[in-house]
Design an enzyme around this catalytic site. Structure first.
Site, PDB file in Angstrom:
ATOM      1  N   GLY A  58      23.293  38.152  22.891  1.00  0.00           N
ATOM      2  CA  GLY A  58      23.840  38.294  21.538  1.00  0.00           C
ATOM      3  C   GLY A  58      25.333  38.481  21.629  1.00  0.00           C
ATOM      4  O   GLY A  58      25.861  38.799  22.701  1.00  0.00           O
ATOM      5  N   CYS A  85      21.521  38.858  29.473  1.00  0.00           N
ATOM      6  CA  CYS A  85      22.914  39.111  29.069  1.00  0.00           C
ATOM      7  C   CYS A  85      22.999  40.391  28.234  1.00  0.00           C
ATOM      8  O   CYS A  85      22.775  41.478  28.747  1.00  0.00           O
ATOM      9  CB  CYS A  85      23.461  37.882  28.350  1.00  0.00           C
ATOM     10  N   TYR A  86      23.266  40.291  26.924  1.00  0.00           N
ATOM     11  CA  TYR A  86      23.330  41.492  26.077  1.00  0.00           C
ATOM     12  C   TYR A  86      22.032  42.300  26.211  1.00  0.00           C
ATOM     13  O   TYR A  86      22.047  43.532  26.215  1.00  0.00           O
ATOM     14  CB  TYR A  86      23.545  41.070  24.622  1.00  0.00           C
ATOM     15  N   HIS A 172      22.554  33.357  31.910  1.00  0.00           N
ATOM     16  CA  HIS A 172      21.595  32.749  30.975  1.00  0.00           C
ATOM     17  C   HIS A 172      20.656  31.774  31.699  1.00  0.00           C
ATOM     18  O   HIS A 172      21.019  30.618  31.914  1.00  0.00           O
ATOM     19  CB  HIS A 172      22.345  32.006  29.865  1.00  0.00           C
ATOM     20  N   GLU A 174      18.129  30.391  30.525  1.00  0.00           N
ATOM     21  CA  GLU A 174      17.481  29.458  29.586  1.00  0.00           C
ATOM     22  C   GLU A 174      18.294  28.195  29.352  1.00  0.00           C
ATOM     23  O   GLU A 174      17.762  27.217  28.838  1.00  0.00           O
ATOM     24  CB  GLU A 174      17.223  30.172  28.241  1.00  0.00           C
ATOM     25  N   SER A 226       4.615  12.204   3.850  1.00  0.00           N
ATOM     26  CA  SER A 226       5.821  11.392   3.697  1.00  0.00           C
ATOM     27  C   SER A 226       5.817  10.222   4.674  1.00  0.00           C
ATOM     28  O   SER A 226       6.644   9.326   4.578  1.00  0.00           O
ATOM     29  CB  SER A 226       7.052  12.261   3.968  1.00  0.00           C
ATOM     30  N   GLY A 227       4.916  10.270   5.656  1.00  0.00           N
ATOM     31  CA  GLY A 227       4.920   9.237   6.689  1.00  0.00           C
ATOM     32  C   GLY A 227       5.697   9.697   7.916  1.00  0.00           C
ATOM     33  O   GLY A 227       5.698   9.046   8.946  1.00  0.00           O
ATOM     34  N   GLY A 228       6.365  10.846   7.815  1.00  0.00           N
ATOM     35  CA  GLY A 228       7.076  11.429   8.957  1.00  0.00           C
ATOM     36  C   GLY A 228       6.083  12.114   9.877  1.00  0.00           C
ATOM     37  O   GLY A 228       4.936  12.350   9.493  1.00  0.00           O
ATOM     38  N   VAL A 229       6.566  12.448  11.084  1.00  0.00           N
ATOM     39  CA  VAL A 229       5.624  12.969  12.083  1.00  0.00           C
ATOM     40  C   VAL A 229       5.063  14.342  11.678  1.00  0.00           C
ATOM     41  O   VAL A 229       3.879  14.612  11.877  1.00  0.00           O
ATOM     42  CB  VAL A 229       6.270  12.969  13.502  1.00  0.00           C
ATOM     43  N   ASP A 230       5.876  15.195  11.044  1.00  0.00           N
ATOM     44  CA  ASP A 230       5.404  16.552  10.724  1.00  0.00           C
ATOM     45  C   ASP A 230       4.273  16.534   9.695  1.00  0.00           C
ATOM     46  O   ASP A 230       3.217  17.144   9.905  1.00  0.00           O
ATOM     47  CB  ASP A 230       6.552  17.422  10.184  1.00  0.00           C
ATOM     48  N   SER A 231       4.498  15.828   8.584  1.00  0.00           N
ATOM     49  CA  SER A 231       3.443  15.827   7.561  1.00  0.00           C
ATOM     50  C   SER A 231       2.244  15.011   8.042  1.00  0.00           C
ATOM     51  O   SER A 231       1.099  15.316   7.689  1.00  0.00           O
ATOM     52  CB  SER A 231       3.971  15.319   6.221  1.00  0.00           C
ATOM     53  N   SER A 232       2.466  13.998   8.870  1.00  0.00           N
ATOM     54  CA  SER A 232       1.347  13.195   9.376  1.00  0.00           C
ATOM     55  C   SER A 232       0.448  14.025  10.286  1.00  0.00           C
ATOM     56  O   SER A 232      -0.774  13.955  10.200  1.00  0.00           O
ATOM     57  CB  SER A 232       1.864  11.987  10.154  1.00  0.00           C
ATOM     58  N   LYS A 372       9.675  20.661  17.426  1.00  0.00           N
ATOM     59  CA  LYS A 372       9.564  19.221  17.146  1.00  0.00           C
ATOM     60  C   LYS A 372       8.921  18.435  18.301  1.00  0.00           C
ATOM     61  O   LYS A 372       8.033  17.622  18.078  1.00  0.00           O
ATOM     62  CB  LYS A 372      10.955  18.662  16.853  1.00  0.00           C
TER      63      LYS A 372
END
Ligand code: XMP
Length: 516
Positions: A58, A85-86, A172, A174, A226-232, A372
């Site tokens: 942070g 770190c922090y 870090h 990550e 919508s045809g997008g990957v998330d709603s599909s 995603k």
């Protein structure tokens, strides 16, 4: 409702810009992780039964009074902790060590020497390059701790107390620049927290389907597709769980890309046999947008009209119990900012976000805790076709915000034709996976050209192609000249109304990906 596996790691968020990356790296190690506010009650943590905690980095300093501090009882829960770190400085400071300002800030690539390998550095090289970004350091260890690694300017770059399973690293692990960092994280997860690498898209799917079944019972569900990957993916999971109790509603506002509506029909209605209501609402949207040129007004009008159409269609379906939505984890993290940061609004983003409050429906959000690329994994597993799995992001208001000025059926048609050529050529060149988004923009200006001895006075098309990790920032894609040449030739020759082609070479910031 959202599915969560039993074995998990909680990440306490102290405001570092890399926090999503920590969650990502843990999940890349096949262990489920979740980001929680830094001041979460120790009792609440105990109840959640995590296998381990990570205290994130942070921007603050433990030496300042109003910095974020965790509930001191977290160190007494007996749950393994890794401070980054922090997070490590907090551990040092709150457990009675001494934290001081470094005279020389360490920033960027830094050489690290390992003094003791076990357990964090087990199997790693004793001399490593890590990524540092700090202005404070632990000057003397808290009682019970030992040092595991040092750098030129930090004698204490990693600490641990094996009896309490408390560990810390100043750097870090990550970030991408610490490539072996994932191995250190795995050592913490598998050896210290005794986690099993078992978080995979396949077991996520089983878990999500059984949760949806239990929650929905025999009620009806609607889903905005919508045809997008998330709603599909959302629709497919709900459909697998409750079959015909689900009805998907697809609103064609008239600003979709060429062939998109037909593709949605083919996949969901014909192939998956889902109940699908396809609404052609283009006339209503064109009417509402007539003469509107301001980008924000366009977005607002489309968003509101979308909700109205959706509500009307849902109303025809009788009593509905649930609304399924494709909310993703980054949206959740963004809207639940744990450290009170506020962002200036650049654009009002429109998707079906306004629906739940208006319709007072219970939400089903099976993707609420996943990222995603995990969604794309799941999409492949539930056998969605590649054009959906790898579909580029497409804004809710569609082509309307890629048409500068007045949005008319004629101008939409011009952009659809040109855009289809751009997409086709990027595909043919094998670039569709490495370029994040690629599309056409239709400006309001016209310019003079000459075609077959005739003077022309037509619109140009702008080719926008960007590379990005997350759409927060982007760079313009260095498309090969051959590909640009083909796009330019084809667009100018094949699309009536276009006589020039230009390439947008603006990064974000200062530009944005979309033009409006
Ligand atoms: P900008 O233009 O802000 O876009 O750089 C960032 C990303 O967001 C997408 N975008 C939207 N997505 N509804 C959406 O669901 C919207 O209203 C919207 N506007 C922009 C854009 O395509 C890019 O991926």
């Amino acid at each position: 409702m959202a599915s969560k596996p039993r074995q998990k790691i909680l990440i306490l968020d102290f405001g570092a810009q890399y926090n999503q990356l920590i969650a990502r790296r843990v999940r890349d190690s096949k262990v489920y992780s979740e980001i929680v506010p830094y001041n979460i009650d120790a009792a609440k943590i105990k109840k959640a039964k995590p296998k381990g905690l990570i205290l994130s980095g942070g921007p603050s300093s433990v030496r300042l009074k109003n910095s974020p501090f965790p509930d001191p009882k977290v160190f007494k829960l007996g749950i393994p902790i890794l401070g980054i770190c922090y997070g490590m400085q907090l551990m040092g400071y709150m457990l009675d060590g001494v934290v001081k300002s470094t005279r020389k800030k360490e920033f960027g690539k830094t050489e690290l020497w390992v003094d003791q390998a076990d357990p964090l550095f087990k199997g790693l090289n004793p001399n490593l390059i890590c990524w540092m970004s700090h202005g404070d350091k632990i000057a003397s260890l808290p009682p019970g701790f030992e040092t595991y690694a040092h750098t030129l300017h930090s004698k204490i770059a990693s600490i641990g107390d094996p009896s309490r399973k408390l560990y810390g690293v100043q750097f870090h692990p990550e970030v991408f620049h610490t490539p072996w960092g994932i191995d250190l994280i795995k050592n913490f997860l598998y050896d210290v927290c005794e986690c099993k690498p078992s978080w995979t898209p396949a077991n996520f799917i089983d878990l999500a389907i059984s949760d949806i079944k239990r929650m929905v019972g025999n009620k009806k569900v609607i889903c905005g597709l919508s045809g997008g990957v998330d709603s599909s993916v959302t629709a497919t999971l709900v459909h697998r769980a409750v079959g015909k109790q689900l009805t998907c509603i697809y609103v064609d506002h008239g600003f979709m890309r060429r062939g998109e509506t037909e593709q949605v029909r083919e996949t969901f209605e014909n192939h998956f046999k889902m109940n699908l209501v396809c609404v052609d609402a283009s006339e209503r949207f064109f009417k509402k947008l007539a003469g509107v040129t301001d980008p924000e007004r366009k977005r607002k009008i489309i968003g509101e009209e979308f909700i109205r159409v959706f509500e009307e269609e849902a109303g025809k379906l009788g009593k509905i119990g649930f609304l399924a939505q494709g909310t993703l984890y980054p949206d959740v993290i963004e809207s639940e900012s744990h450290t009170g940061a506020t962002n200036v609004k650049i654009k009002s983003h429109h998707n079906v976000g306004g629906l739940p409050e208006k319709m007072r429906l219970k939400l089903i959000e099976p993707l609420r805790y996943i990222f995603k690329d995990e969604v794309r994994h799941v999409a492949g597993q539930v056998e969605l076709p590649p054009h959906i799995v790898y579909r580029q992001p497409f804004p809710g208001p569609g082509l309307a915000i890629r048409i500068i000025g007045d949005v008319t059926p004629k101008r939409v048609k011009i952009l659809q034709e040109a855009d289809a050529i751009i997409i086709e050529e990027i595909f043919k060149a094998g670039l569709s996976r490495e370029v994040w988004q690629y599309f056409g923009v239709l400006p309001l200006i016209r310019s003079v050209g000459v075609m077959g001895d005739e003077r022309t006075y037509e619109y140009p098309i702008v080719v926008r192609a960007v590379t990005s990790e997350d759409a927060m920032t982007c760079d313009w894609a260095r498309l090969p000249h051959k590909v640009l040449e083909r796009i330019s030739n084809r667009v100018v020759n094949e699309v009536k109304g276009i006589n020039r082609c230009v390439f947008d070479i603006t990064s974000k910031p200062p530009g944005t990906i979309e033009w409006e």
